[in-house]
Design a protein around this motif. Structure first.
Motif, mmCIF file in Angstrom:
data_model
loop_
_atom_site.group_PDB
_atom_site.id
_atom_site.type_symbol
_atom_site.label_atom_id
_atom_site.label_comp_id
_atom_site.label_asym_id
_atom_site.label_seq_id
_atom_site.Cartn_x
_atom_site.Cartn_y
_atom_site.Cartn_z
ATOM 1 N N GLY A 67 0.895 -1.184 0.016
ATOM 2 C CA GLY A 67 0.120 -0.074 -0.114
ATOM 3 C C GLY A 67 0.859 1.447 -0.057
ATOM 4 N N ILE A 68 0.616 2.307 -0.918
ATOM 5 C CA ILE A 68 1.547 3.281 -1.208
ATOM 6 C C ILE A 68 0.801 4.575 -0.913
ATOM 7 C CG2 ILE A 68 2.994 4.441 -2.605
ATOM 8 C CD1 ILE A 68 3.143 1.798 -4.174
ATOM 9 N N LEU A 69 1.095 5.515 -0.271
ATOM 10 C CA LEU A 69 0.420 6.927 -0.030
ATOM 11 C C LEU A 69 1.639 7.745 -0.468
ATOM 12 C CD1 LEU A 69 -0.881 6.293 3.740
ATOM 13 C CD2 LEU A 69 -2.142 6.189 1.752
ATOM 14 N N PHE A 70 0.871 8.655 -1.317
ATOM 15 C CA PHE A 70 1.848 9.664 -1.812
ATOM 16 C C PHE A 70 0.965 10.805 -2.342
ATOM 17 C CE2 PHE A 70 0.710 7.066 -5.429
ATOM 18 C CZ PHE A 70 0.449 7.855 -6.525
ATOM 19 N N ASP A 71 1.348 12.260 -2.210
ATOM 20 C CA ASP A 71 0.357 13.238 -2.489
ATOM 21 C C ASP A 71 -0.812 13.017 -1.811
ATOM 22 O OD1 ASP A 71 2.874 14.293 -3.902
ATOM 23 O OD2 ASP A 71 1.795 13.390 -5.791
ATOM 24 N N ASP A 72 -1.935 12.997 -2.464
ATOM 25 C CA ASP A 72 -3.294 12.637 -2.157
ATOM 26 C C ASP A 72 -3.839 11.382 -2.259
ATOM 27 O OD1 ASP A 72 -3.576 15.241 -0.382
ATOM 28 O OD2 ASP A 72 -4.040 16.189 -2.630
ATOM 29 N N HIS A 73 -2.911 10.358 -2.804
ATOM 30 C CA HIS A 73 -3.330 9.246 -3.487
ATOM 31 C C HIS A 73 -3.134 7.993 -2.542
ATOM 32 C CE1 HIS A 73 -3.997 11.535 -7.290
ATOM 33 N NE2 HIS A 73 -2.740 11.633 -7.356
ATOM 34 N N LYS A 74 -3.874 6.852 -2.951
ATOM 35 C CA LYS A 74 -3.970 5.792 -2.180
ATOM 36 C C LYS A 74 -3.585 4.627 -3.168
ATOM 37 C CE LYS A 74 -7.636 6.129 -0.045
ATOM 38 N NZ LYS A 74 -8.772 5.836 0.690
ATOM 39 N N LEU A 75 -2.518 3.928 -3.349
ATOM 40 C CA LEU A 75 -2.374 3.004 -4.423
ATOM 41 C C LEU A 75 -2.024 1.657 -3.614
ATOM 42 C CD1 LEU A 75 -1.867 2.533 -7.437
ATOM 43 C CD2 LEU A 75 0.245 2.807 -7.020
ATOM 44 N N ILE A 76 -2.702 0.526 -4.187
ATOM 45 C CA ILE A 76 -2.724 -0.806 -3.635
ATOM 46 C C ILE A 76 -2.046 -1.664 -4.855
ATOM 47 C CG2 ILE A 76 -3.609 -2.799 -2.551
ATOM 48 C CD1 ILE A 76 -5.069 -1.176 -0.853
ATOM 49 N N VAL A 77 -1.044 -2.428 -4.737
ATOM 50 C CA VAL A 77 -0.772 -3.433 -5.751
ATOM 51 C C VAL A 77 -0.381 -4.892 -5.101
ATOM 52 C CG1 VAL A 77 1.040 -4.160 -7.375
ATOM 53 C CG2 VAL A 77 0.588 -1.659 -7.192
ATOM 54 N N GLY A 78 -0.948 -5.799 -5.426
ATOM 55 C CA GLY A 78 -1.197 -7.163 -4.996
ATOM 56 C C GLY A 78 -1.150 -8.203 -5.675
#
Length: 238
Positions: A67-78
């Motif tokens: 799970g990646i939090l950057f700027d105002d984004h939430k990204l999940i890669v799995g």
């Protein structure tokens, strides 16, 4: 071509190569989340899956998703749970800001402002790039029969424990960056790992523990330090 032997690599029963070039293992615990990197503008957690070996005092573990939090984004890669592996099928999933992305075709890519996601292979491999921040490569791999036999994983036919092999590159990290991997990028970091041992292991598991994939409440969190408000995640892991 991706390599598990260069700085920033996280592969196998999590084997890390730190930013300082030192190789170590961090086993964490199965079905739990841990902070890999935390900086004021970037936070990355990993969800571990695994199996208990009664002969050992620890779990066999692998990174199932990040799970990646950057700027105002939430990204999940799995990696999707799967029993039957087919190289021609995608065993990869991605969500951005709680919305699943559909990976259509071998030439699929996605762009959103400074974020670019591209395929590195027709299936099961991607690169994630945010300008002036990071580049991450992620490949879904399985535990093969021979690998399971050699290491005593005892993998059964109902689950091949698909997981991620990862490569990280970071740009513009702060001097106080932290996390299992992140701390190794500090200019003054001194490793406490016994590199002379057969399996150099990083301990302090509770120190890096997070309440969820997108949580920033681990004790070493640096994310959004100006706000000083840790995020507690109650979201579901796929």
């Amino acid at each position: 071509m991706f390599s598990c032997n260069i700085p920033g690599a996280v592969c196998q029963d999590p084997r890390f190569v730190g930013g300082d070039g030192v190789t170590f293992y961090f086993h964490g615990r199965k079905d739990q989340d841990f902070c890999l990197l935390s900086d004021p503008n970037l936070h990355i957690n990993a969800h571990f899956i695994g199996k208990r070996n009664p002969k050992l005092a620890r779990d066999f573990t692998w990174v199932q998703s990040i799970g990646i939090l950057f700027d105002d984004h939430k990204l999940i890669v799995g990696a999707k749970k799967t029993s039957t592996w087919d190289d021609k099928e995608d065993h990869l999933y991605i969500t951005l800001n709680d919305t699943p992305l559909t990976l259509d075709g071998k030439n699929w890519n996605y762009r959103n402002s400074s974020l670019l996601i591209t395929r590195t292979s027709p299936t099961n491999g991607i690169a994630i790039e945010v300008e002036n921040s990071f580049r991450i490569t992620a490949s879904v791999v399985l535990i093969g029969v021979e690998e399971s036999r050699v290491h005593g994983y005892n993998i059964t036919n109902d689950d091949c424990f698909a997981h991620l092999d990862l490569g990280f590159k970071f740009y513009n990290l702060g001097e106080a960056v932290n996390g299992v991997l992140g701390q190794t990028y500090r200019w003054n970091y001194v490793s406490k790992i016994k590199v002379s041992s057969n399996m150099a292991v990083m301990g302090d598991i509770p120190k890096y523990s997070s309440s969820g994939m997108l949580a920033t409440d681990c004790s070493v969190s640096r994310f959004g330090r100006r706000n000083r408000t840790p995020v507690v995640d109650t979201g579901e892991v796929f």
